[in-house]
Design an enzyme around this catalytic site. Structure first.
Site, PDB file in Angstrom:
ATOM      1  NE  ARG A  63      -2.724   0.584   3.472  1.00 37.03           N
ATOM      2  CZ  ARG A  63      -2.099   1.121   4.536  1.00 37.03           C
ATOM      3  NH1 ARG A  63      -1.655   2.348   4.497  1.00 37.03           N
ATOM      4  NH2 ARG A  63      -1.936   0.403   5.625  1.00 37.03           N
ATOM      5  CE1 TYR A 116     -16.053   9.359 -16.646  1.00 37.38           C
ATOM      6  CE2 TYR A 116     -15.698   9.376 -14.286  1.00 37.38           C
ATOM      7  CZ  TYR A 116     -15.963   8.688 -15.452  1.00 37.38           C
ATOM      8  OH  TYR A 116     -16.135   7.339 -15.406  1.00 37.38           O
ATOM      9  CG  ASP A 188      -9.558  14.368 -15.382  1.00 42.13           C
ATOM     10  OD1 ASP A 188      -8.816  13.784 -16.205  1.00 42.13           O
ATOM     11  OD2 ASP A 188     -10.552  13.823 -14.863  1.00 42.13           O
ATOM     12  CE  LYS A 213     -12.125   6.087 -18.701  1.00 42.96           C
ATOM     13  NZ  LYS A 213     -12.492   7.344 -18.075  1.00 42.96           N
TER      14      LYS A 213
HETATM   15  C1  LIG Z   1     -12.965   7.783 -16.822  1.00 45.32           C
HETATM   16  C2  LIG Z   1     -12.635   9.125 -16.323  1.00 45.32           C
HETATM   17  C3  LIG Z   1     -12.424   9.355 -14.951  1.00 45.32           C
HETATM   18  C4  LIG Z   1     -12.585   8.272 -13.908  1.00 45.32           C
HETATM   19  O1  LIG Z   1     -11.670   7.255 -14.067  1.00 45.32           O
HETATM   20  P1  LIG Z   1     -11.946   5.722 -13.595  1.00 45.32           P
HETATM   21  O2  LIG Z   1     -10.685   5.047 -13.969  1.00 45.32           O
HETATM   22  O3  LIG Z   1     -13.147   5.250 -14.340  1.00 45.32           O
HETATM   23  O4  LIG Z   1     -12.189   5.771 -12.143  1.00 45.32           O
HETATM   24  C5  LIG Z   1     -12.102  10.641 -14.566  1.00 45.32           C
HETATM   25  N1  LIG Z   1     -11.988  11.639 -15.444  1.00 45.32           N
HETATM   26  C6  LIG Z   1     -12.186  11.456 -16.768  1.00 45.32           C
HETATM   27  C7  LIG Z   1     -12.062  12.615 -17.694  1.00 45.32           C
HETATM   28  C8  LIG Z   1     -12.530  10.193 -17.254  1.00 45.32           C
HETATM   29  O5  LIG Z   1     -12.728  10.023 -18.561  1.00 45.32           O
END
Ligand SMILES: *Cc1c(COP(=O)(O)O)cnc(C)c1O
Length: 399
Positions: A63, A116, A188, A213
């Site tokens: 962790r 998101y 983000d 992604k």
């Molecule tokens: C998918 C996504 C998230 C969240 O990510 P997870 O891996 O699904 O928890 C946050 N921000 C954006 C822009 C995303 O496309």
């Protein structure tokens, strides 16, 4: 193995492949091994104490740190030009950890109204339980940030390009306003990926990613990453992450390390497809508008050109027939998969008004720019002609 300093002078494709190799290999292995161990033995009680105090490097417990996970952290931090990376179980764990690292009762957070979905819910509904208030504005217009920022604003949180409208926020401008008011700028960077945009170079303090992604890129693993600009921020976030515990598993890290090596190749191909599809859709009789940062008609085209190395593989467009038109396209695509998520080698399509944002009222959706006719397309690495033909036949089902 190339030293960290040497690698940092290399180009980004080289870094994607080589950054985060193990500095101390066991057998000279080229691929990073999966260190599937929850805990690590100390040679002596004295050395155990030295590891805990940070006087001596070395692993303690997964962790708190793991060699395979660390390799991925080094890789993504190198791509983002950050001080250090912190891998998390999911993208949401990355976002949640950053919020919990800095915000306290009576603080205020300013965010884009277009984020998101789960991030919006977390900020709006979860943080408010702790007495943290939020204001949502259209951050594509910098004066909106200036107007809404308050003395108690501790953080400005943006997503650019934003989901699902593809609105762009000027990172440098947002950072300037945030810093003038003593707030942090968190970006983000999931939609662009560090291959196309490095927010820390434009003044951001912290970057978060859903590695699920583009960075992993194969629609088979979830994961997240936090990248801090400097050591002070890094230490503060690492402290919170270790306690809240949303850290990554070594096997997950290994899979994502395998994915990130081809990030440049995948992005180049998907982006080329996206540019050609944006052009094709712009001329399609069943399409009412296209929003892709690479089209000069995009409202923030100039900002995108200034802060991105390329325009990415995400786009959205309007279809004739509104909500029903969107449903028809969803139900008639054959090659393109009807699914949420993005950034994989496979193209995915979704219709926010009837799917991800169906529970949001039409009024609220429209205020955030999510019109009934909006279709979001995450472009993958297939052959352009096949993607074009599939969209064409599905669109032509709209009467
Ligand atoms: C998918 C996504 C998230 C969240 O990510 P997870 O891996 O699904 O928890 C946050 N921000 C954006 C822009 C995303 O496309």
């Amino acid at each position: 193995m190339a030293s960290k300093e040497y690698l940092q002078s290399m180009h980004k494709s080289t870094r994607a492949i080589h950054a985060g190799g193990l500095e101390h290999t066991v057998y000279g292995e080229v691929s990073v091994p999966i260190f599937q161990s929850s805990t690590f033995a100390f040679p002596s009680s004295e050395e155990g104490a030295a590891r805990f105090s940070g006087e001596q490097p070395g692993y303690i417990y997964t962790r708190l740190g793991n060699p395979t996970v660390h390799a991925l952290e080094e890789n993504v931090a190198a791509l983002e030009n950050g001080f250090g990376g912190m891998a998390t179980a999911t993208g949401m764990a990355a976002i949640g950890t950053v919020l919990l690292s800095f915000l306290r009762q009576q603080d205020h957070i300013l965010t884009s109204d277009c984020l998101y979905g789960p991030t919006l819910v977390m900020i709006d509904k979860e943080l408010s339980r702790f007495g943290i208030t939020s204001t949502l504005v259209n951050t594509s217009e910098l004066p909106n940030i200036k107007q809404a920022i308050r003395p108690e604003t501790r953080m400005v949180f943006i997503e650019t390009p934003a989901n699902p409208t593809m609105n762009i926020t000027d990172i440098e401008g947002a950072a300037e306003i945030a810093h003038q008011h003593g707030a942090l700028l968190v970006v983000d960077n999931t939609f662009a990926s560090p291959y196309l945009q490095r927010p820390l170079d434009h003044g951001a303090d912290v970057v978060v990613h859903s590695l699920t992604k583009f960075i992993n890129g194969h629609s088979d693993v979830v994961g997240g990453m936090i990248i801090a600009k400097d050591e002070t921020l890094y230490k503060k976030i690492r402290h919170s992450l270790n306690l809240w515990g949303g850290t990554m598993d070594p096997h997950q890290a290994w899979l994502i390390l395998r994915g990130v090596r081809t990030l440049p190749l995948r992005i180049e191909k998907a982006q080329q497809n996206a540019l050609e599809l944006a052009d094709f859709l712009s001329h399609h009789p069943k399409v009412t508008w296209v929003n892709y940062p690479g089209l000069p008609a995009h409202p923030q085209y100039e900002i995108a050109k200034k802060q991105m190395d390329g325009f990415g593989a995400m786009l959205c467009f309007g279809v004739k027939g509104g909500l029903e038109g969107g449903r028809i396209v969803m139900n008639n695509v054959q090659l393109i998969t009807l699914a949420v998520s993005l950034g994989g080698v496979d193209s995915l399509i979704e219709h926010p008004a009837s799917m991800t944002h169906a529970s949001v009222s039409r009024k609220e959706r429209e205020e955030a720019g999510i019109l009934d006719e909006l279709v979001r397309l995450a472009v993958g690495c297939e052959d352009f002609a096949d993607l074009r033909d599939d969209l064409d036949q599905a669109l032509n089902k709209i009467r």
